[in-house]
Design a protein around this motif. Structure first.
Motif, PDB file in Angstrom:
ATOM      1  N   ALA A 117     157.846 130.527 154.773  1.00 50.28           N
ATOM      2  CA  ALA A 117     156.958 131.686 154.668  1.00 50.28           C
ATOM      3  C   ALA A 117     156.527 131.955 153.221  1.00 50.28           C
ATOM      4  N   VAL A 118     157.320 131.542 152.265  1.00 47.83           N
ATOM      5  CA  VAL A 118     157.077 131.903 150.865  1.00 47.83           C
ATOM      6  C   VAL A 118     155.736 131.374 150.370  1.00 47.83           C
ATOM      7  N   ASP A 119     155.456 130.114 150.598  1.00 50.31           N
ATOM      8  CA  ASP A 119     154.241 129.493 150.071  1.00 50.31           C
ATOM      9  C   ASP A 119     153.293 129.046 151.182  1.00 50.31           C
ATOM     10  N   CYS A 120     153.360 129.727 152.326  1.00 50.99           N
ATOM     11  CA  CYS A 120     152.535 129.342 153.461  1.00 50.99           C
ATOM     12  C   CYS A 120     151.174 130.036 153.363  1.00 50.99           C
ATOM     13  N   ASP A 121     150.215 129.359 152.741  1.00 51.24           N
ATOM     14  CA  ASP A 121     148.888 129.947 152.560  1.00 51.24           C
ATOM     15  C   ASP A 121     148.245 130.308 153.897  1.00 51.24           C
ATOM     16  N   GLY A 132     162.113 140.074 151.379  1.00 51.56           N
ATOM     17  CA  GLY A 132     161.619 141.113 150.483  1.00 51.56           C
ATOM     18  C   GLY A 132     160.440 140.633 149.665  1.00 51.56           C
ATOM     19  N   ALA A 133     160.533 139.426 149.122  1.00 48.27           N
ATOM     20  CA  ALA A 133     159.443 138.881 148.302  1.00 48.27           C
ATOM     21  C   ALA A 133     158.179 138.658 149.140  1.00 48.27           C
ATOM     22  N   VAL A 134     158.342 138.097 150.324  1.00 47.64           N
ATOM     23  CA  VAL A 134     157.183 137.824 151.183  1.00 47.64           C
ATOM     24  C   VAL A 134     156.517 139.124 151.617  1.00 47.64           C
ATOM     25  N   LEU A 135     157.312 140.094 152.034  1.00 49.02           N
ATOM     26  CA  LEU A 135     156.738 141.344 152.540  1.00 49.02           C
ATOM     27  C   LEU A 135     156.146 142.199 151.423  1.00 49.02           C
ATOM     28  N   GLU A 136     156.670 142.107 150.227  1.00 46.47           N
ATOM     29  CA  GLU A 136     156.033 142.818 149.116  1.00 46.47           C
ATOM     30  C   GLU A 136     154.657 142.219 148.833  1.00 46.47           C
ATOM     31  N   GLU A 180     172.144 136.834 151.929  1.00 42.28           N
ATOM     32  CA  GLU A 180     171.383 137.351 150.785  1.00 42.28           C
ATOM     33  C   GLU A 180     170.121 136.543 150.524  1.00 42.28           C
ATOM     34  N   ALA A 181     170.168 135.242 150.789  1.00 39.13           N
ATOM     35  CA  ALA A 181     168.993 134.399 150.552  1.00 39.13           C
ATOM     36  C   ALA A 181     167.858 134.793 151.500  1.00 39.13           C
ATOM     37  N   SER A 182     168.180 134.980 152.780  1.00 44.99           N
ATOM     38  CA  SER A 182     167.168 135.422 153.747  1.00 44.99           C
ATOM     39  C   SER A 182     166.651 136.808 153.394  1.00 44.99           C
ATOM     40  N   PHE A 183     167.556 137.670 152.992  1.00 43.70           N
ATOM     41  CA  PHE A 183     167.236 139.062 152.669  1.00 43.70           C
ATOM     42  C   PHE A 183     166.251 139.125 151.498  1.00 43.70           C
ATOM     43  N   GLU A 184     166.560 138.414 150.439  1.00 46.53           N
ATOM     44  CA  GLU A 184     165.711 138.439 149.247  1.00 46.53           C
ATOM     45  C   GLU A 184     164.365 137.746 149.494  1.00 46.53           C
ATOM     46  N   ARG A 185     164.388 136.669 150.263  1.00 47.07           N
ATOM     47  CA  ARG A 185     163.132 135.971 150.564  1.00 47.07           C
ATOM     48  C   ARG A 185     162.194 136.888 151.358  1.00 47.07           C
ATOM     49  N   VAL A 202     151.473 130.268 162.920  1.00 49.05           N
ATOM     50  CA  VAL A 202     150.676 129.304 162.157  1.00 49.05           C
ATOM     51  C   VAL A 202     150.792 127.960 162.859  1.00 49.05           C
ATOM     52  N   ASP A 203     149.652 127.432 163.292  1.00 49.62           N
ATOM     53  CA  ASP A 203     149.619 126.158 164.022  1.00 49.62           C
ATOM     54  C   ASP A 203     150.556 126.186 165.229  1.00 49.62           C
ATOM     55  N   GLY A 204     150.564 127.310 165.906  1.00 47.96           N
ATOM     56  CA  GLY A 204     151.354 127.435 167.125  1.00 47.96           C
ATOM     57  C   GLY A 204     152.822 127.731 166.923  1.00 47.96           C
ATOM     58  N   ARG A 205     153.247 127.922 165.686  1.00 47.12           N
ATOM     59  CA  ARG A 205     154.656 128.196 165.409  1.00 47.12           C
ATOM     60  C   ARG A 205     154.814 129.570 164.798  1.00 47.12           C
ATOM     61  N   ALA A 206     155.713 130.371 165.366  1.00 44.21           N
ATOM     62  CA  ALA A 206     155.955 131.710 164.853  1.00 44.21           C
ATOM     63  C   ALA A 206     156.629 131.629 163.487  1.00 44.21           C
ATOM     64  N   ILE A 207     156.105 132.382 162.520  1.00 41.01           N
ATOM     65  CA  ILE A 207     156.647 132.399 161.160  1.00 41.01           C
ATOM     66  C   ILE A 207     157.045 133.833 160.823  1.00 41.01           C
ATOM     67  N   VAL A 208     158.299 134.028 160.420  1.00 36.54           N
ATOM     68  CA  VAL A 208     158.762 135.351 159.987  1.00 36.54           C
ATOM     69  C   VAL A 208     159.136 135.287 158.509  1.00 36.54           C
ATOM     70  N   PRO A 209     159.140 136.434 157.821  1.00 37.73           N
ATOM     71  CA  PRO A 209     159.334 136.438 156.366  1.00 37.73           C
ATOM     72  C   PRO A 209     160.671 135.900 155.877  1.00 37.73           C
ATOM     73  N   THR A 210     161.675 135.814 156.735  1.00 38.01           N
ATOM     74  CA  THR A 210     162.963 135.282 156.288  1.00 38.01           C
ATOM     75  C   THR A 210     162.976 133.757 156.212  1.00 38.01           C
ATOM     76  N   MET A 211     161.986 133.099 156.807  1.00 39.39           N
ATOM     77  CA  MET A 211     161.968 131.630 156.833  1.00 39.39           C
ATOM     78  C   MET A 211     161.572 131.052 155.478  1.00 39.39           C
ATOM     79  N   PRO A 212     162.192 129.963 155.047  1.00 38.99           N
ATOM     80  CA  PRO A 212     161.826 129.350 153.758  1.00 38.99           C
ATOM     81  C   PRO A 212     160.344 128.998 153.662  1.00 38.99           C
TER      82      PRO A 212
END
Length: 283
Positions: free
Chosen positions: A88-92, A134-138, A127-132, A76-86
């Motif tokens: 990623a949760v609300d990144c439209d 999970g939420a993003v990928l679901e 656990e915070a990365s793990f749960e985040r 996104v905008d030239g920056r790699a975003i993975v689901p564990t990143m904070p």
């Protein structure tokens, strides 16, 4: 039904049409398509449906099925975003990028898309990365399902899924997600197939190649993965899906005399025989 697929990048950089024809000549049923080779993100973003239709036409012309899109990490905008990143949760913008990919995949007739799960983020509990993630990928899995597609991630030795127990527990957080399972990523850390096959029921796609402790890819005869364990589990559970050869060589491997055509065909031949010995009648 089990189909035998081949990654389009296995034999070095070449135009998609040339790669598809070569893979068909090697008598594969289907092709795995990568964004670094046959389906660049730039083309997907420019015209998802139109580009998808062209890839579908190419596959039809060569007589290949289209299996999985190897999408990897989206930017996104030239920056790699993975689901564990904070972020990623609300990144439209991330979800819009995936929407483009899903539109392309549906138009092409691909069965699934593989993306990255991500690694544990610094300065926070695992656990915070793990749960985040999970939420993003679901959420992304449900978005994919709206297009009639399945979203997969590959449990790897550098991700939050580097242990089979973690990968099994992760399915509780993202029940609509699936795995692309490659035993290499566990064997390299000394975790044998007997500890990994419990992930098969969650896996919609398989990669096959040989590896050994501390060596990610190696010649078939040097490998330590006991594929007979996986073959027996496939037959026992009635698993169906695509099994993709995924072996390409870097310069060091080539200097040692390894050849991707040989390694992919030997792996396919040996594993097909293991499946038949285990009682598979459709292999």
């Amino acid at each position: 039904m089990i189909r035998w697929s081949c990654h389009n990048d296995n034999f070095g950089p070449m135009p998609a049409a040339e790669a598809f024809r070569f893979i068909k000549m090697l008598e594969y049923d289907a092709v795995d398509v990568s964004v670094r080779g046959a389906a660049p993100f730039e083309e997907i973003s420019r015209d998802p449906e139109g580009f998808g239709a062209r890839i579908r036409a190419l596959a039809d012309e060569t007589g290949l099925g289209l299996s999985e899109l190897f999408a990897g990490t989206l930017s996104v905008d030239g920056r790699a975003i993975v689901p564990t990143m904070p972020e990623a949760v609300d990144c439209d913008a991330l979800y819009r990028e995936f929407d483009q990919v899903f539109r392309f995949a549906r138009s092409a007739g691909l069965a699934s898309i593989m993306t990255s799960v991500g690694n544990a983020q610094p300065d926070e509990a695992f656990e915070a990365s793990f749960e985040r993630a999970g939420a993003v990928l679901e959420k992304l899995s449900l978005q994919a399902a709206d297009y009639g597609l399945k979203l997969h991630v590959e449990p790897t030795r550098t991700s939050i899924l580097q242990d089979p127990d973690q990968a099994e527990a992760f399915m509780q957080l993202a029940p609509h997600l699936g795995y692309t399972l490659d035993l290499l990523h566990y064997q390299i850390n000394g975790i044998g197939a007997e500890h990994v096959v419990k992930l098969l029921p969650y896996s919609g796609h398989l990669h096959i190649r040989q590896a050994r402790r501390d060596v990610g890819k190696c010649a078939y005869e040097e490998g330590e993965i006991d594929y007979r364990i996986l073959a027996r589990e496939i037959v026992r559970t009635g698993w169906q899906g695509d099994i993709a050869s995924e072996f390409w060589c870097d310069e060091a491997m080539t200097r040692r005399g390894l050849r991707p055509v040989e390694q992919n065909l030997v792996m396919r031949y040996m594993f097909r025989n293991m499946l038949r010995e285990a009682g598979c009648t459709g292999c």
